[in-house]
Design a protein around this motif. Structure first.
Motif, short mmCIF file in Angstrom:
data_model
loop_
_atom_site.label_atom_id
_atom_site.label_comp_id
_atom_site.label_asym_id
_atom_site.label_seq_id
_atom_site.Cartn_x
_atom_site.Cartn_y
_atom_site.Cartn_z
N LEU A 19 -2.62 -10.55 45.88
CA LEU A 19 -2.40 -11.13 44.57
C LEU A 19 -1.79 -9.56 44.00
O LEU A 19 -2.38 -8.63 43.83
CB LEU A 19 -3.42 -11.30 43.72
N HIS A 20 -0.48 -9.71 43.47
CA HIS A 20 0.36 -8.64 43.18
C HIS A 20 0.89 -8.82 41.74
O HIS A 20 1.38 -9.88 41.33
CB HIS A 20 1.42 -8.32 44.04
N ASP A 21 0.62 -7.78 40.90
CA ASP A 21 1.15 -7.72 39.42
C ASP A 21 2.23 -6.77 39.35
O ASP A 21 2.35 -5.54 39.67
CB ASP A 21 -0.01 -7.28 38.54
N ALA A 22 3.56 -7.33 39.22
CA ALA A 22 4.75 -6.53 39.38
C ALA A 22 4.85 -5.47 38.18
O ALA A 22 5.20 -4.19 38.49
CB ALA A 22 5.91 -7.44 39.19
N ALA A 23 4.39 -5.79 37.19
CA ALA A 23 4.59 -4.82 36.07
C ALA A 23 3.65 -3.55 36.23
O ALA A 23 4.18 -2.40 35.99
CB ALA A 23 4.04 -5.43 34.79
N SER A 24 2.69 -3.61 36.71
CA SER A 24 1.51 -2.52 36.96
C SER A 24 1.68 -2.07 38.52
O SER A 24 1.16 -0.87 38.58
CB SER A 24 0.18 -2.93 36.57
N GLN A 26 -0.34 -3.21 40.54
CA GLN A 26 -1.69 -3.46 41.10
C GLN A 26 -1.74 -4.68 42.16
O GLN A 26 -0.97 -5.66 41.86
CB GLN A 26 -2.74 -3.68 39.81
N THR A 27 -2.34 -4.35 43.16
CA THR A 27 -2.43 -5.27 44.16
C THR A 27 -3.88 -5.61 44.70
O THR A 27 -4.55 -4.49 45.08
CB THR A 27 -1.41 -5.16 45.42
N ALA A 28 -4.22 -6.89 44.70
CA ALA A 28 -5.51 -7.08 45.19
C ALA A 28 -5.43 -7.96 46.51
O ALA A 28 -4.47 -8.65 46.65
CB ALA A 28 -6.51 -7.79 44.08
N VAL A 29 -6.55 -7.86 47.48
CA VAL A 29 -6.73 -8.80 48.48
C VAL A 29 -7.98 -9.47 48.35
O VAL A 29 -8.91 -9.02 47.86
CB VAL A 29 -6.59 -8.04 49.94
N LEU A 39 -2.47 -5.03 56.22
CA LEU A 39 -1.71 -3.58 56.06
C LEU A 39 -0.05 -3.78 56.45
O LEU A 39 0.73 -3.18 55.66
CB LEU A 39 -2.01 -2.50 57.25
N ASN A 40 0.06 -4.61 57.45
CA ASN A 40 1.60 -4.92 57.72
C ASN A 40 2.28 -5.50 56.38
O ASN A 40 3.54 -5.28 56.36
CB ASN A 40 1.64 -5.80 58.94
N GLU A 41 1.90 -6.65 55.93
CA GLU A 41 2.17 -7.33 54.61
C GLU A 41 2.35 -6.38 53.66
O GLU A 41 3.55 -6.35 52.91
CB GLU A 41 1.34 -8.49 54.45
N LEU A 42 1.54 -5.18 53.44
CA LEU A 42 1.46 -4.46 52.08
C LEU A 42 2.77 -3.48 52.60
O LEU A 42 3.48 -3.22 51.74
CB LEU A 42 0.22 -3.75 52.11
N LYS A 43 2.94 -3.26 53.78
CA LYS A 43 3.89 -1.99 54.09
C LYS A 43 5.39 -2.93 53.96
O LYS A 43 6.38 -2.22 53.58
CB LYS A 43 3.83 -1.75 55.66
N THR A 44 5.37 -4.12 54.34
CA THR A 44 6.64 -4.77 54.37
C THR A 44 7.17 -5.14 53.00
O THR A 44 8.41 -4.97 52.57
CB THR A 44 6.51 -6.16 55.17
N ARG A 45 6.19 -5.39 51.99
CA ARG A 45 6.46 -5.41 50.56
C ARG A 45 6.54 -3.99 49.64
O ARG A 45 6.94 -4.15 48.68
CB ARG A 45 5.49 -6.32 50.08
N GLY A 46 6.11 -3.12 50.43
CA GLY A 46 5.98 -1.92 49.48
C GLY A 46 4.97 -1.95 48.49
O GLY A 46 5.23 -1.14 47.47
N TRP A 47 3.95 -2.48 48.54
CA TRP A 47 2.74 -2.59 47.93
C TRP A 47 1.64 -1.55 48.19
O TRP A 47 1.41 -1.48 49.28
CB TRP A 47 2.42 -4.12 47.59
#
Length: 255
Positions: A19-24, A26-29, A39-47
């Motif tokens: 779950l990602h909030d673009a404005a802040s 903040q990202t939760a799993v 971790l791979n998905e986070l790296k790909t998206r830069g989150w």
């Protein structure tokens, strides 16, 4: 702005959800069956991961928490009642507790049945409910710790959410769940249509999770235990709803 949702296949048939909030930023799993795919998905998206939300204690939902927390420093949230069998919690949650991601606040719902300490997370503004192994795609979790009456109450609570709610459940069990559902309602046109869509999706290797609550209400036998046609299907026309649910669950266990 609605939270961005990403479905991540893990292990053999589990799902985690970002779950990602673009404005802040903040990202939760929600749940961590395995750390590397997340971790791979986070790296790909830069989150950057900030929060880990746990639904229940089963190992296929938490075994990646330790590695993921070590890699990201994310805060871990989980049920206070299950704290003794979860990874160390930074925040302990109860029925009605809130979780904030960016500008949106989610609410914790106690959903006992599959396990006693199972919780769900509902984010009403984004129309998302993370139900893991309580309400599932055309199914529900086995009753490892709770009773049929408890699970029926859980499912009834979840069924009362807005019908457009997106149901994010924990496993790719949809095809087998539909086969069972068809044994009870072989002439249900919505179920027949869903079966075709799910079969086509699985042939392409596409997840069938999440689903919508409206779809579950129309096709999921465990949400339909109160309907006269379902009571006829299991031969319990005069029984209470919880008893009918329990019979459906017992039949699924033997299916």
């Amino acid at each position: 702005m609605a939270l961005e949702l990403v479905t991540i296949p893990c292990l053999t048939d589990n799902y985690a959800f970002l779950l990602h909030d673009a404005a802040s930023g903040q990202t939760a799993v929600v749940d961590v069956p395995d750390a590397p795919p997340i971790l791979n998905e986070l790296k790909t998206r830069g989150w950057k991961l900030t929060d880990i939300l746990i639904t229940h204690h089963h190992s296929d939902h938490i075994q990646g928490v330790y590695a993921l927390r070590a890699a990201t420093g994310a805060k871990v949230w989980g049920a206070a009642a299950d704290a003794h069998r979860l990874p160390a919690l930074d925040v302990k949650l109860d029925e009605g507790s809130t979780v904030t991601i960016g500008a949106e606040t989610g609410t914790v719902i106690d959903v006992p049945g599959h396990t006693i300490g199972h919780i769900a997370f509902h984010f009403p503004e984004s129309g998302l409910a993370f139900t893991a192994d309580s309400l599932m795609a055309c199914g529900c979790g086995r009753l490892f710790e709770g009773t049929g009456a408890q699970m029926w109450q859980t499912l009834s609570r979840l069924a009362a959410l807005p019908p457009e709610t997106v149901i994010c459940s924990g496993h790719e069990y949809t095809a087998s769940n539909i086969r069972f559902a068809l044994s009870l309602e072989p002439d249900n046109p919505m179920l027949i249509s869903r079966n075709r869509r799910v079969a086509a999706a699985r042939e392409r290797g596409v997840p069938t999770v999440p689903s919508t609550l409206s779809e579950e209400l129309a096709t999921n036998p465990f949400l339909r235990a109160s309907l006269p046609q379902m009571k006829v299907a299991v031969g319990l026309t005069d029984a209470g709803d919880a008893a009918v649910f329990s019979e459906i669950r017992a039949r699924k266990d033997r299916f």
